[in-house]
Structure formats: C-alpha cells, structure tokens
Design a protein around this motif. Sequence first.
Motif, PDB file in Angstrom:
ATOM      1  N   UNK A  80      -4.949   2.428  -1.727  1.00  0.00           N
ATOM      2  CA  UNK A  80      -4.895   2.113  -3.062  1.00  0.00           C
ATOM      3  C   UNK A  80      -3.554   2.317  -3.677  1.00  0.00           C
ATOM      4  N   UNK A  81      -2.902   3.517  -3.131  1.00  0.00           N
ATOM      5  CA  UNK A  81      -1.682   3.669  -3.662  1.00  0.00           C
ATOM      6  C   UNK A  81      -0.624   2.609  -2.832  1.00  0.00           C
ATOM      7  N   UNK A  82      -0.842   2.277  -1.797  1.00  0.00           N
ATOM      8  CA  UNK A  82       0.092   1.198  -1.092  1.00  0.00           C
ATOM      9  C   UNK A  82      -0.137  -0.287  -2.104  1.00  0.00           C
ATOM     10  N   UNK A  83      -1.131  -0.549  -2.674  1.00  0.00           N
ATOM     11  CA  UNK A  83      -1.458  -1.747  -3.333  1.00  0.00           C
ATOM     12  C   UNK A  83      -0.807  -1.589  -4.378  1.00  0.00           C
ATOM     13  N   UNK A  84      -0.987  -0.386  -5.339  1.00  0.00           N
ATOM     14  CA  UNK A  84      -0.404  -0.267  -6.316  1.00  0.00           C
ATOM     15  C   UNK A  84       1.197  -0.460  -6.326  1.00  0.00           C
ATOM     16  N   UNK A  85       1.852   0.398  -5.231  1.00  0.00           N
ATOM     17  CA  UNK A  85       3.217   0.304  -4.999  1.00  0.00           C
ATOM     18  C   UNK A  85       3.783  -1.285  -4.753  1.00  0.00           C
ATOM     19  N   UNK A  86       3.171  -1.845  -3.775  1.00  0.00           N
ATOM     20  CA  UNK A  86       3.679  -2.979  -3.266  1.00  0.00           C
ATOM     21  C   UNK A  86       3.282  -4.224  -4.095  1.00  0.00           C
ATOM     22  N   UNK A  87       2.072  -4.329  -4.740  1.00  0.00           N
ATOM     23  CA  UNK A  87       1.848  -5.355  -5.511  1.00  0.00           C
ATOM     24  C   UNK A  87       2.549  -5.155  -6.758  1.00  0.00           C
ATOM     25  N   UNK A  96       2.194   8.583  -6.212  1.00  0.00           N
ATOM     26  CA  UNK A  96       2.944   7.656  -5.396  1.00  0.00           C
ATOM     27  C   UNK A  96       2.728   7.675  -4.004  1.00  0.00           C
ATOM     28  N   UNK A  97       2.561   6.865  -3.212  1.00  0.00           N
ATOM     29  CA  UNK A  97       2.576   6.971  -1.634  1.00  0.00           C
ATOM     30  C   UNK A  97       3.497   7.755  -0.932  1.00  0.00           C
ATOM     31  N   UNK A  98       3.261   8.218   0.295  1.00  0.00           N
ATOM     32  CA  UNK A  98       4.121   9.230   0.871  1.00  0.00           C
ATOM     33  C   UNK A  98       5.466   8.807   1.334  1.00  0.00           C
ATOM     34  N   UNK A  99       5.474   7.406   1.342  1.00  0.00           N
ATOM     35  CA  UNK A  99       6.970   6.995   1.975  1.00  0.00           C
ATOM     36  C   UNK A  99       8.009   7.024   0.994  1.00  0.00           C
TER      37      UNK A  99
END
Length: 519
Positions: free
Chosen positions: A185-192, A228-231
């Motif tokens: 979910x965090x990846x989607x919100x960050x990348x999209x 936010x995602x870990x990266x």
Amino acid sequence: MAQVDYSLYLVTDSTMIPESSTFLKQVEAAIENGATLVQLREKSISTLDFVDRAKQVHELTKKKGIPLIINDRIDVALAIDAEGVHIGQDDMPATLARKLLGPNKILGVTCSTPEEVKVVVTESVADYVGLGTVYQTNTKKDVTDPEGTGPLGIRKMLRVLGDYNSTATRQIRSVAIGGINHSNADKVLTQCQVGSHKLDGVAIVSCIMAAEDAAKATRDLLHVIKNPPAWTRGVSHGTNNAVLRTKVIELAEEKPLVHHITNNVVKNFSANVTLAIGASPIMSELPEEFEEFASGIPNIALVLNLGTPSESLMKIFKHALQVYNKYGKHVVFDPVACGASKARLQCTKALLNAGQMSVIKGNLGEIMAIRKLSSTYTPPASSSNGGDMRGVDSIAKLTEPEILSLAYEVARDFQAVVVITGEMNYVVDAYGSSVRVKGGNRLMGYITGTGCSLGSTIAAFLAAKADGSGDGDFYIFDAVVGALEVYNSAGYDAAQHASTPGSFMTQFIDNLYEHTSTY
C-alpha cells in the motif's frame, strides 16, 4: 458536500469472511479501527437482502460519520439514503447516474485506461475514480489487464486526471484498487503519482475482509498508509557538492556488500571490479536467502541486470526487488538491451511495476526505450524504420539538451536517479540535479562487462552511503556521481598504460584498486 477522506477505502466481499467472524463484525471492526469510507459490494443476493444488508452497514457507518457507497445499485442507495454509488464501465452511464442521484451524492466510476479517464473528466459529473486493477487479484476477473496495470498504468491515468484537475473547478479524486495490501500500500501511494498529483487513497478488499483479526489488520494497514515506504527514509534529494576523496574514504571504511543477480557472461568481471574497489560481491539467485541478506546486512545493495532474462529469472528478480524494497535497501537496475526487442521491454516493464529502483543505469538507447513506459510518453505520429538499439549497443543520436531532457523525464516519472552512459556520462535525478562525467576510454567498449560492472560500483557506493555528507541523511545523487567519477577515472588512467583490450582489462582492475585504496 463535506470533504471526503478516501485514504482507506474498504470494499466489502461477503464471500471471504473467516469462519471465526461474520460479515457485519468484519465491517464494524474496520470502521472502528480506521476505515475512512465503505463500499458495499454484493453481486449475488436478492434486492431485498441487499437493502437489508445496506441498512445494517449504514447504521455502522453513520455512527462513525463516514460515507457508505453502494456498488452498482442506485436503487439500493436511494432506498436507504446512502451517501453515494460506485459504477463500473459496464453499468449505467455516469451522466444518467448523476441525474438519478442528484447533485449532493458521491459518485465514483471505475477506470482501467487513460481513455476511460478522459471520458470521466469530459463528463465532469463524478466525484472520484477507482483506478485499476493495480495488481493481479482474485476479486475481479473481468479486467482489462489480468496481470494488473501496475504503477506505470496508474500513472498514465493520473496524468489525464491531473491535467484536468489543474484547471477545473470541480476536482475529481482518485483511489487505486486491485491486489493492494499491507505489503504494497505504501509503495502504491508513493509510486502512483505524477508531479504533484497523487492518489487520494487505496481501496482494500481481502486483507481486511478475510483477516482473522480485522481490527488489527485495519490498524496495521492505516499505519502503512500514513508512513512513507522504507526506501524513502533518510534519503535527501539534490546534491551536497561533496568532494570525491571524502566519498572514497567512506566507501573504504564501510566495506559494503553488493548482491548481484546478473548475467553469466559478466559475473566474474563484476565480482573482480567489486573486490577491487574494496567491496564484497555476493552472487546469489537463491530466493530463500534474500530476506536474510536484506534484513540482516546493513551495508548491502542489490544489482538487477537484465542481460540474460528468462521466465524463471524474472520471478527471482521480482522477489529480490520486493524484499530489498521492504527493508529500504538500494537497488541498481541495468535494463540491458531493453530496447532491442518487445520481449525485453516487457520484462523491463514488469520489473519497474514490481518495485522501486534507486538507480536506473543504461546507454542512450536503453533509457530511450524506458521512456516509452513513462506516463509522459506519446508515440510519434510516424516511426522510422530504424530503432535505437542494435543488440546491446545504442545507435541513437541526440543532442546534449535532448539527452538531459530525456534523463529528467525518466528520473521524474520513475522517481530514480538516471545514469546514461557513453563517451559522456550523464547523471540526473527527479529534482533537477544533473552532472556530466567524462567517459573513461573507448577501450572499455571492447571488454565484456564494463557497463555491467559500473552497476556494481554504483551499488557499492549506495550500500556504503558514500555520499561525502558525513551526516545522518543520504544523498543518492552524490553517491552515484562518486561511483562514476572513480570508475571512469580508472578507465582513463588505464588507457595511459595499455593500448589493447586484454592488457587494458588488467590495468583497469589495477587502477580501480589504486583509486579506492590510497586514502
């Protein structure tokens, strides 16, 4: 109409309730623990039962003050005075739905392509769009892309929506749906996201409705959404203008590890380059140990090299990428010859959809091919007979301003540092920083693996956080520039002592060692 919070959008499914619970208990647990909006979706019950269930769910949502959206059925929504309706592409036209609902109800529309979003914004009667499916899911079978559009597809739809919202008085919000859960979910919100235009939320089904503890599942998911995602943690953007000497000292002190998933042709050379600069190579395609590497080794980075792709290797690539993303470890992606064939470009697309790359490194032809996957790319009206690549070699010709514009476009869309290699190397990030690094020597082009082992060098600098800053934040851009400066300086110096490929290769390794061990 009051502002609607779409951040955690629960879509119900009565077919996946665990034996230890009931439908209403699952919904109530989600509502009490952070769901911000509920969509009641029922495909196989009678109208009478649907109305009864909608009344029960509406009582729960009204207590918490959150909207209830009815999927498809305007009659049911009107019967219980629900806050809104969501319709699909095969349902009633949005303009007619708005007439029946009136101006004050929430209206959502499913969109799977940019063309469908264009229709929604042209009609300008919807309050939000559900974009997807993002990833493959069992809850929706009749989808445009069974594998999911991925973040790449969502961004293309968001670009259309963002262009509309930038000038429209009536704003249309957006949620992503399809295969979204606690792990992504965090990846989607960050990348999209496209520029400043972002998703307003994510729509969730199974990871709450099928959870044994729906309350905990909702709380945990809300935590993922709000952080936010870990990266992205501890990463600074732009440059601190640190000197190379400081970066090399940091590299030497850290003695980082570089995990390679690369092609067989270059494994030996990449390992030797990694060792020469004071780092340690790990050559592993064993998925069972990836978690242990990424979670247990603090100074490690991953190199994904597309040189010899296969169906089995693609599964390994994706798994490694997702594990390293999970623990916030940096990934260097080398899309070898991705512009040489449609199959390779599809492999590249699948990997860019599967996770986040810290650095995308390629020659001009490879980066031009990746641009075709971006949300900003518009195919030309007519195409020439020639391509941008011949095998692994770039044959593309652009001016320097065009190269920098290309790199920035790719860096911004994929939120990565982009390195374009050649006689002149270009390093560009999504925030406007750019540096030119002169290439080492033409003899580097006669040795198999010099391009691939540059990825090893970049990964070593990333793993060591060798950015020269000396503080708690990490400037990825500076670390990448440092790696290129060391690598190409060694190539230049090697050419002063060797004039043929065989002797150059040995001298190059020696010079890499000398450039990184003298401080």
